[in-house]
Write an enzyme that holds these catalytic residues in place. Sequence first.
Site, short mmCIF file in Angstrom:
data_model
loop_
_atom_site.label_atom_id
_atom_site.label_comp_id
_atom_site.label_asym_id
_atom_site.label_seq_id
_atom_site.Cartn_x
_atom_site.Cartn_y
_atom_site.Cartn_z
N SER A 16 48.44 48.50 33.16
CA SER A 16 48.96 49.30 34.29
C SER A 16 49.66 48.39 35.31
O SER A 16 50.63 48.81 35.95
CB SER A 16 47.87 50.14 34.94
N HIS A 112 43.34 39.68 40.67
CA HIS A 112 41.90 39.81 40.49
C HIS A 112 41.39 41.00 41.31
O HIS A 112 41.77 41.14 42.48
CB HIS A 112 41.19 38.52 40.92
N GLY A 146 40.12 26.25 37.99
CA GLY A 146 38.87 27.00 38.14
C GLY A 146 39.03 28.45 37.70
O GLY A 146 40.10 28.88 37.28
C1 GAR Z 1 43.01 44.83 36.65
O1 GAR Z 1 42.10 45.52 37.47
C2 GAR Z 1 43.01 43.36 36.95
O2 GAR Z 1 42.80 43.08 38.32
C3 GAR Z 1 41.81 42.90 36.13
O3 GAR Z 1 41.94 43.60 34.93
C4 GAR Z 1 42.56 44.86 35.18
C5 GAR Z 1 43.73 44.99 34.23
O4 GAR Z 1 44.27 46.27 34.33
N1 GAR Z 1 41.83 41.49 35.93
C6 GAR Z 1 40.72 40.77 35.91
O5 GAR Z 1 39.61 41.23 36.05
C7 GAR Z 1 40.95 39.28 35.73
N2 GAR Z 1 39.75 38.55 36.00
P1 GAR Z 1 45.67 46.62 33.70
O6 GAR Z 1 45.62 46.12 32.25
O7 GAR Z 1 45.73 48.10 33.77
O8 GAR Z 1 46.73 45.92 34.49
#
Ligand code: GAR
Length: 206
Positions: A16, A112, A146
């Site tokens: 998304s 994040h 990190g």
């Molecule tokens: C999002 O909420 C992003 O912030 C998170 O994964 C989701 C991906 O959604 N990322 C992490 O947690 C990274 N540590 P999407 O595939 O719909 O963009």
Amino acid sequence: MADLLKLGVLISGNGSNLQSIIDHIEKGSLKAIIKIVISNNPDANGTIRAKKHGIPVVILKHTDFKNKEDFDLELIKILKSNHVDLVILAGFMRILTPAFLKAFSHKIMNIHPALLPSFPGIHGQKQAVEYGVKISGCTVHFVDEGVDTGPIIIQSAVQVLDDDTEETLAARILKKEHMIYPQAIQLFADGKIEIKGRKVRIKAQE
Ligand code: GAR
């Protein structure tokens, strides 16, 4: 006209955030071009989204590689051969190796779903709900060695409601993610981001 910023977007899932970047590019509020989308997950919905918009997609299964170093070397090769200026991690659930960080030093952004440095790693929204914080949100940052520790570019806050679950909070945070990620990329495209140590300064309008 100056050359458009060339993006390489790495995904693992729904995509998304990728969709939001595509939409901002198509409506002209983000001056960039997505050269390539790479997914380590062949079933990622984001690959369908990219193809719908005519964006080249590469599936690179990490399980096909001996180790993460070899996987990352292949990633670097694909991104470099597409002349990518900025690597966008959009729900890419892999930790990058030092070789990758070196190849794209200060040119890798991540989003994040928490207000870093709170709740790094996976399930940032679940961590926030379980901890009982009243405010959470999302963070766009540069990637360093990190886990979610690199210089912060933009953050956006969301209120945590008493009856929030991981899912309801994640949905509200995601709306903010879709706003701030394209903004951060546009700041980079405009050359307005200055990194000093672990701090990012946004240069004023010239
Ligand atoms: C999002 O909420 C992003 O912030 C998170 O994964 C989701 C991906 O959604 N990322 C992490 O947690 C990274 N540590 P999407 O595939 O719909 O963009």
